[in-house]
Design an enzyme around this catalytic site. Structure first.
Site, PDB file in Angstrom:
ATOM      1  N   SER A 107      38.397  32.787  43.295  1.00  0.00           N
ATOM      2  CA  SER A 107      39.449  33.715  43.562  1.00  0.00           C
ATOM      3  C   SER A 107      39.275  35.198  43.866  1.00  0.00           C
ATOM      4  O   SER A 107      40.152  35.739  44.373  1.00  0.00           O
ATOM      5  CB  SER A 107      40.370  33.517  42.035  1.00  0.00           C
ATOM      6  OG  SER A 107      39.742  34.250  40.916  1.00  0.00           O
TER       7      SER A 107
ATOM      8  N   LYS B  40      44.784  37.610  46.230  1.00  0.00           N
ATOM      9  CA  LYS B  40      45.789  38.481  45.806  1.00  0.00           C
ATOM     10  C   LYS B  40      46.636  38.850  47.007  1.00  0.00           C
ATOM     11  O   LYS B  40      47.801  38.818  46.759  1.00  0.00           O
ATOM     12  CB  LYS B  40      45.516  39.592  44.872  1.00  0.00           C
ATOM     13  CG  LYS B  40      45.203  39.261  43.508  1.00  0.00           C
ATOM     14  CD  LYS B  40      46.390  39.076  42.570  1.00  0.00           C
ATOM     15  CE  LYS B  40      46.246  38.950  41.084  1.00  0.00           C
ATOM     16  NZ  LYS B  40      47.219  38.725  40.423  1.00  0.00           N
TER      17      LYS B  40
END
Length: 398
Positions: free
Chosen positions: A300, A51
């Site tokens: 991720s 992110k």
């Protein structure tokens, strides 16, 4: 739609402020899945998630006036930390609105990156409404977690690095929440390796693209270990890119995500949160699609609560037969527990937990019910332990 040039420009902007994470082959995962697995380790980022790529790019593009006014974001996790860290690096005042239910650890980590955290709302939707009101009152710039071209381009740098560092690949499989990661990665992949297949992954309950390439549906939501992709509707901008560039979307069950977290920890020696393990969960759930293929999977994020990780590993061991729960009817006399312990030990089992009940569950006042949790090497070893105890006691599996 964002272009490949947008992604390469983002890579230049964030260079030096975002880690170029390792790209590695995993023999253990390849053996377990039948596919040739390559991992992109975004769980090693400073905030533990991809992110911060999008956050770094978006904040770098702000005008001096926008920086002066400050920024605001809504998040219960990784986006919050990404915005907080890069706002701090750029000297930008940041407010992060988090729902009241946000785990204390995530609140503390976000504050530690220098942001002002406001806990408001019983749900994400209520937190968002509060943030929009605060943005209007204070004139801050809103940093959206996924539905923003600059965010998408920043996330696409993950695939840019992966494809530069990896050998030949057949597929890239990435999780879908709001769609920022997959859409950015899709643009980079189609430009660099146009022959690669792109696959998105959603978790049950948050599978708005389950009818892909058909129209989006309205999922039910609910509790999930993959909270990082627990988004009811994909963003409009990411949806446009995904429908043009992505081959298919797969939906995985909750138990597959738990199994993937365990396999990553035990096999690849990588800690992953639920969303970070979703791509591997797809490989485990649909093995025929991936067998014999060279498959790239981004981990991720790695921000999983320690208690949840521990419980996930134990639940996986229980499903695999490496943890055995037995209930035995035993005579209530001295020496019985010692005999049972000796039998288990001689069979190579390790006792984890024991519950001894005389008053409520026993069929006779001269008997007792014993529940014992045992660690075994594998299902065959568990069967051997059960058989050894069955020679002397009435035994059933819980």
């Amino acid at each position: 739609m964002i272009s490949f040039e947008d992604v390469t420009a983002a890579a230049g902007r964030i260079k030096g402020n975002v880690l170029r994470t390792p790209t590695i082959s995993s023999h253990a995962l390849s053996k377990a899945t039948g596919a040739d697995i390559t991992l992109k380790l975004e769980n090693l980022q400073a905030v533990g998630s991809f992110k911060e790529r999008g956050a770094a790019n978006k904040l770098a593009l702000l005008t001096p006036e926008e920086r002066q006014r400050g920024v605001i974001a809504v998040s219960a996790g990784n986006h919050a930390q990404g915005v907080a860290r890069h706002a701090s690096l750029l000297g930008i005042d940041a407010v992060i609105v988090m729902p009241k239910f946000t785990p204390a650890g995530k609140v503390v980590r976000t504050r530690n990156w220098g942001a002002r955290v406001v806990l408001e709302g019983e749900s994400f939707a209520e937190a968002l409404l509060f943030a929009q009101d605060l943005q209007a009152r204070e004139g801050r710039t809103f940093i959206h977690p996924y539905d923003d071209p600059a965010i998408m381009a920043g996330q696409g740098t993950c695939a840019l690095e992966l494809l530069e560092d990896a050998g030949p690949l057949d597929m890239l499989v990435a999780p879908i929440g709001g769609g920022g990661l997959l859409s950015g990665c899709a643009v980079a992949t189609r430009a660099m390796r146009p022959d690669m297949e792109l696959i998105g992954v959603e978790v049950e309950g948050y599978d708005s693209l389950s009818a892909f390439p058909g129209p989006a549906t309205h999922p039910n939501g609910g509790s999930t270990i993959a909270e990082g992709i627990a988004v009811l509707q994909i963003g409009k901008a990411p949806d446009e890119v995904i429908r043009k560039l992505v081959s298919k979307v797969l939906v995985v069950p909750e138990c597959a995500v738990e199994t993937a977290i365990t396999l990553l920890a035990e096999g690849a020696k990588q800690i992953s949160e639920g969303a970070g393990a979703a791509a591997l969960a797809a490989v485990l759930t649909y093995p025929d699609l991936f067998r014999g293929k060279k498959v790239a999977l981004p981990i991720s994020g790695g921000n999983i609560d320690s208690r949840i990780l521990a419980n996930t590993l134990l639940r996986a061991m229980l499903r695999d037969g490496r943890i055995l729960r037995l209930i035995m009817e035993i005579p209530d006399r001295p020496g019985v527990l010692a005999d049972i312990s000796k039998t288990i030990g001689e069979a190579g089992g390790n006792i984890i937990e024991v519950s001894h009940q005389r008053l409520f569950a026993a069929p006779s006042v001269q008997a007792a019910e014993l529940e014992v949790m045992i660690e075994a090497r594998d299902p065959e070893h568990a069967a051997l332990i059960t058989k050894a105890l069955g020679h002397s006691y009435i035994v059933r599996r819980a």
